[in-house]
Design a protein around this motif. Structure first.
Motif, PDB file in Angstrom:
ATOM      1  N   GLN A 163      -0.386   9.104  -1.558  1.00  0.00           N
ATOM      2  CA  GLN A 163      -1.083   7.944  -2.105  1.00  0.00           C
ATOM      3  C   GLN A 163      -1.650   7.109  -0.970  1.00  0.00           C
ATOM      4  N   GLN A 164      -2.786   6.469  -1.244  1.00  0.00           N
ATOM      5  CA  GLN A 164      -3.435   5.658  -0.228  1.00  0.00           C
ATOM      6  C   GLN A 164      -3.034   4.193  -0.298  1.00  0.00           C
ATOM      7  N   ASP A 165      -2.444   3.767  -1.396  1.00  0.00           N
ATOM      8  CA  ASP A 165      -2.043   2.372  -1.581  1.00  0.00           C
ATOM      9  C   ASP A 165      -0.536   2.299  -1.767  1.00  0.00           C
ATOM     10  N   LEU A 166       0.071   1.300  -1.110  1.00  0.00           N
ATOM     11  CA  LEU A 166       1.506   1.075  -1.265  1.00  0.00           C
ATOM     12  C   LEU A 166       1.745  -0.415  -1.456  1.00  0.00           C
ATOM     13  N   ILE A 224      -4.244  -5.005   4.761  1.00  0.00           N
ATOM     14  CA  ILE A 224      -2.817  -5.294   4.766  1.00  0.00           C
ATOM     15  C   ILE A 224      -2.638  -6.743   4.313  1.00  0.00           C
ATOM     16  N   LYS A 225      -1.823  -6.919   3.283  1.00  0.00           N
ATOM     17  CA  LYS A 225      -1.559  -8.252   2.745  1.00  0.00           C
ATOM     18  C   LYS A 225      -0.206  -8.720   3.266  1.00  0.00           C
ATOM     19  N   SER A 234      -4.284   0.927   2.190  1.00  0.00           N
ATOM     20  CA  SER A 234      -3.954  -0.417   1.723  1.00  0.00           C
ATOM     21  C   SER A 234      -2.437  -0.576   1.639  1.00  0.00           C
ATOM     22  N   LEU A 235      -1.940  -1.687   2.214  1.00  0.00           N
ATOM     23  CA  LEU A 235      -0.503  -1.953   2.235  1.00  0.00           C
ATOM     24  C   LEU A 235      -0.269  -3.411   1.875  1.00  0.00           C
ATOM     25  N   ASN A 236       0.494  -3.639   0.813  1.00  0.00           N
ATOM     26  CA  ASN A 236       0.826  -4.987   0.388  1.00  0.00           C
ATOM     27  C   ASN A 236       2.275  -5.289   0.777  1.00  0.00           C
TER      28      ASN A 236
END
Length: 75
Positions: free
Chosen positions: A9-12, A58-59, A34-36
């Protein structure tokens, strides 16, 4: 995190997980874009975060991060 590794997956989203440090396994997710990490208890980020070369977003809001050290040559 294990599912993200398996499925590439590209988003975590690890927001609101009460993390005080970034789990080592996240650094293996070199495909992430993308990383939250918002709303945790992070005070710093590991230098090895730069290994996530595909990371575009990155959030980090609502953590306890200290300001990055400024390079004296950039003044």
């Amino acid at each position: 995190i294990a599912e993200c590794i398996k499925k590439q997956q590209q988003d975590l989203d690890l927001g609101h997980c009460q993390l005080s440090q970034l789990p080592d396994e996240v650094l293996q997710l070199t495909h992430l874009t993308s990383l939250n990490l918002s709303d945790n208890n992070l005070e710093s980020l590991p230098d090895k975060l730069c290994l996530l070369t595909q990371l575009e977003t990155i959030k980090l809001n609502d953590n306890f991060l200290k300001p990055f050290a400024q390079n004296s040559e950039s003044k």
